[in-house]
Design a protein around this motif. Structure first.
Motif, PDB file in Angstrom:
ATOM      1  N   MET A 186       1.111  -1.162  -0.084  1.00 48.58           N
ATOM      2  CA  MET A 186      -0.055   0.296  -0.003  1.00 48.58           C
ATOM      3  C   MET A 186       0.812   1.119   0.039  1.00 48.58           C
ATOM      4  N   VAL A 187       0.484   2.029  -0.802  1.00 48.84           N
ATOM      5  CA  VAL A 187       1.267   3.689  -0.763  1.00 48.84           C
ATOM      6  C   VAL A 187       1.180   4.141   0.432  1.00 48.84           C
ATOM      7  N   GLN A 188       2.339   4.503   0.925  1.00 41.55           N
ATOM      8  CA  GLN A 188       2.310   5.339   2.349  1.00 41.55           C
ATOM      9  C   GLN A 188       2.549   6.546   2.344  1.00 41.55           C
ATOM     10  N   SER A 189       2.852   7.212   1.377  1.00 41.09           N
ATOM     11  CA  SER A 189       2.926   8.710   1.465  1.00 41.09           C
ATOM     12  C   SER A 189       1.528   9.379   1.565  1.00 41.09           C
ATOM     13  N   GLU A 190       1.595  10.294   2.574  1.00 46.20           N
ATOM     14  CA  GLU A 190       0.530  11.026   2.630  1.00 46.20           C
ATOM     15  C   GLU A 190       0.013  12.098   1.474  1.00 46.20           C
ATOM     16  N   LYS A 191       1.205  12.473   1.035  1.00 48.37           N
ATOM     17  CA  LYS A 191       1.019  13.700   0.077  1.00 48.37           C
ATOM     18  C   LYS A 191       1.742  13.134  -1.316  1.00 48.37           C
ATOM     19  N   GLN A 192       1.136  13.558  -2.722  1.00 47.59           N
ATOM     20  CA  GLN A 192       1.423  12.942  -3.666  1.00 47.59           C
ATOM     21  C   GLN A 192       2.744  13.784  -4.013  1.00 47.59           C
ATOM     22  N   ASP A 193       3.882  13.820  -3.545  1.00 54.45           N
ATOM     23  CA  ASP A 193       4.815  14.548  -3.693  1.00 54.45           C
ATOM     24  C   ASP A 193       6.317  13.668  -4.211  1.00 54.45           C
ATOM     25  N   GLU A 194       6.991  14.405  -5.044  1.00 51.18           N
ATOM     26  CA  GLU A 194       8.082  13.870  -5.752  1.00 51.18           C
ATOM     27  C   GLU A 194       8.963  12.850  -4.719  1.00 51.18           C
ATOM     28  N   ALA A 195       9.344  13.556  -3.747  1.00 48.78           N
ATOM     29  CA  ALA A 195      10.186  13.086  -2.581  1.00 48.78           C
ATOM     30  C   ALA A 195       9.706  11.701  -2.085  1.00 48.78           C
ATOM     31  N   GLY A 196       8.172  11.712  -1.778  1.00 47.71           N
ATOM     32  CA  GLY A 196       7.644  10.597  -1.105  1.00 47.71           C
ATOM     33  C   GLY A 196       7.514   9.533  -2.270  1.00 47.71           C
ATOM     34  N   PHE A 197       7.168   9.770  -3.434  1.00 45.06           N
ATOM     35  CA  PHE A 197       7.219   8.681  -4.222  1.00 45.06           C
ATOM     36  C   PHE A 197       8.376   8.097  -4.749  1.00 45.06           C
ATOM     37  N   LEU A 198       9.187   8.966  -4.648  1.00 40.41           N
ATOM     38  CA  LEU A 198      10.662   8.557  -5.114  1.00 40.41           C
ATOM     39  C   LEU A 198      11.254   7.467  -3.930  1.00 40.41           C
ATOM     40  N   ALA A 199      10.975   7.664  -2.801  1.00 40.45           N
ATOM     41  CA  ALA A 199      11.349   6.669  -1.515  1.00 40.45           C
ATOM     42  C   ALA A 199      10.751   5.316  -1.872  1.00 40.45           C
ATOM     43  N   GLU A 200       9.249   5.528  -2.086  1.00 37.06           N
ATOM     44  CA  GLU A 200       8.730   4.207  -2.354  1.00 37.06           C
ATOM     45  C   GLU A 200       8.998   3.528  -3.424  1.00 37.06           C
ATOM     46  N   ALA A 201       9.099   4.237  -4.576  1.00 39.96           N
ATOM     47  CA  ALA A 201       9.698   3.438  -6.020  1.00 39.96           C
ATOM     48  C   ALA A 201      10.838   2.700  -5.670  1.00 39.96           C
ATOM     49  N   GLU A 202      11.911   3.412  -4.817  1.00 36.46           N
ATOM     50  CA  GLU A 202      13.027   2.422  -4.637  1.00 36.46           C
ATOM     51  C   GLU A 202      12.587   1.206  -3.580  1.00 36.46           C
ATOM     52  N   ILE A 203      11.787   1.323  -2.804  1.00 35.43           N
ATOM     53  CA  ILE A 203      11.156   0.086  -2.040  1.00 35.43           C
ATOM     54  C   ILE A 203      10.646  -0.949  -2.990  1.00 35.43           C
ATOM     55  N   LEU A 204       9.726  -0.568  -3.939  1.00 33.60           N
ATOM     56  CA  LEU A 204       9.033  -1.405  -4.695  1.00 33.60           C
ATOM     57  C   LEU A 204      10.219  -2.030  -5.959  1.00 33.60           C
ATOM     58  N   GLU A 205      11.080  -1.152  -6.188  1.00 32.90           N
ATOM     59  CA  GLU A 205      12.178  -1.794  -7.141  1.00 32.90           C
ATOM     60  C   GLU A 205      12.986  -2.909  -6.631  1.00 32.90           C
ATOM     61  N   LYS A 206      13.191  -2.530  -5.019  1.00 26.77           N
ATOM     62  CA  LYS A 206      13.965  -3.818  -4.311  1.00 26.77           C
ATOM     63  C   LYS A 206      13.159  -5.071  -4.540  1.00 26.77           C
ATOM     64  N   LYS A 207      11.750  -4.700  -4.230  1.00 25.01           N
ATOM     65  CA  LYS A 207      10.645  -6.062  -4.085  1.00 25.01           C
ATOM     66  C   LYS A 207      10.728  -6.738  -5.457  1.00 25.01           C
ATOM     67  N   LEU A 208      10.551  -5.993  -6.718  1.00 26.28           N
ATOM     68  CA  LEU A 208      11.007  -6.652  -7.852  1.00 26.28           C
ATOM     69  C   LEU A 208      12.053  -7.446  -7.874  1.00 26.28           C
ATOM     70  N   GLU A 209      13.128  -7.056  -7.670  1.00 27.92           N
ATOM     71  CA  GLU A 209      14.371  -7.908  -7.931  1.00 27.92           C
ATOM     72  C   GLU A 209      14.578  -9.012  -7.006  1.00 27.92           C
ATOM     73  N   GLU A 210      14.117  -8.842  -5.562  1.00 23.02           N
ATOM     74  CA  GLU A 210      14.032 -10.017  -4.790  1.00 23.02           C
ATOM     75  C   GLU A 210      13.191 -11.159  -5.330  1.00 23.02           C
ATOM     76  N   LEU A 211      12.195 -11.127  -6.044  1.00 23.13           N
ATOM     77  CA  LEU A 211      11.319 -12.114  -6.595  1.00 23.13           C
ATOM     78  C   LEU A 211      12.373 -13.182  -7.411  1.00 23.13           C
ATOM     79  N   THR A 212      13.120 -12.996  -7.945  1.00 22.28           N
ATOM     80  CA  THR A 212      14.073 -13.790  -8.730  1.00 22.28           C
ATOM     81  C   THR A 212      15.198 -14.500  -7.859  1.00 22.28           C
ATOM     82  N   ASP A 213      15.088 -14.057  -6.542  1.00 26.83           N
ATOM     83  CA  ASP A 213      16.097 -14.547  -5.539  1.00 26.83           C
ATOM     84  C   ASP A 213      15.900 -16.067  -5.120  1.00 26.83           C
TER      85      ASP A 213
END
Length: 213
Positions: A186-213
């Motif tokens: 679930m998206v955590q950012s309270e505001k739809q701002d660049e900084a918040g979304f960038l941090a969450e994008a990095e989390i999801l990027e890692k989650k995608l990469e982990e699926l092939t481990d």
């Protein structure tokens, strides 16, 4: 001389060939039931995938008859793709991150809400960089209250197009493909701002990469 072939003319044989190719593959799955169960619980769902695994993941969605909405560009190539996708049961919101992106995102939101469809987005598309998560999906998820499921396709034998920006993969006929779906996010950012979304994008990027481990 440039030959102009109508998209409708290409759509029928291309969709037939695609269905036949997908039917030849042997699929295993891990975590796929969430895509069907979460909507039945009243939750909206978005699936985040890498562009190079689009062929197999699109095919498996078709095979399992998942009610899906996705995006295609406003270009001529996008019209060809739309013809095929619609013929295999998908709904398509036209546009991309570079052309008509806002319009396509709003159309996707409308279709998700009205028809309770699962949205699928190539989160590093349409032109990369490869495997770098863009945050457009986060804005849609925030607006719709959807959960995001990271998804991967792991091929045991595939044609890899090394000259494409994403090293696009097409599984060889009769080969084995493993579909892996991660845990809902679930998206955590309270505001739809660049900084918040960038941090969450990095989390999801890692989650995608982990699926092939």
């Amino acid at each position: 001389m440039k030959i102009n072939i109508k998209a409708e003319t290409v759509g029928v044989p291309a969709a037939f060939l695609y269905r036949s190719w997908i039917r030849s593959l042997r699929f295993d799955e891990e975590g796929f039931d969430q895509i069907m169960e979460l909507p039945s619980q009243g939750k909206r769902v978005m699936v985040a995938i890498w562009h190079n695994e689009l062929f197999s993941l699109t095919g498996y969605g078709m095979k399992r008859k998942v009610p899906i909405v996705t995006m295609a560009s406003d270009s001529k190539d996008g019209q060809y793709i739309t013809e095929v996708l619609e013929r295999i049961g998908y709904k398509v919101a036209r546009g991309s991150s570079t052309r008509g992106g806002v319009k396509a995102m709003m159309n996707m939101v409308r279709i998700m809400k009205k028809e309770n469809r699962v949205a699928v987005i190539t989160v590093d598309g349409p032109k990369g960089p490869r495997h770098k998560f863009k945050h457009g999906i986060l804005a849609i998820a925030k607006k719709t209250g959807a959960v995001i499921l990271p998804a991967r396709a792991v091929h045991d034998s595939a044609f890899v197009f090394k000259k494409s920006w994403d090293n696009f993969e097409v599984p060889k006929p009769f080969s084995h493909v493993k579909i892996k779906i991660g845990q809902p996010y679930m998206v955590q950012s309270e505001k739809q701002d660049e900084a918040g979304f960038l941090a969450e994008a990095e989390i999801l990027e890692k989650k995608l990469e982990e699926l092939t481990d």
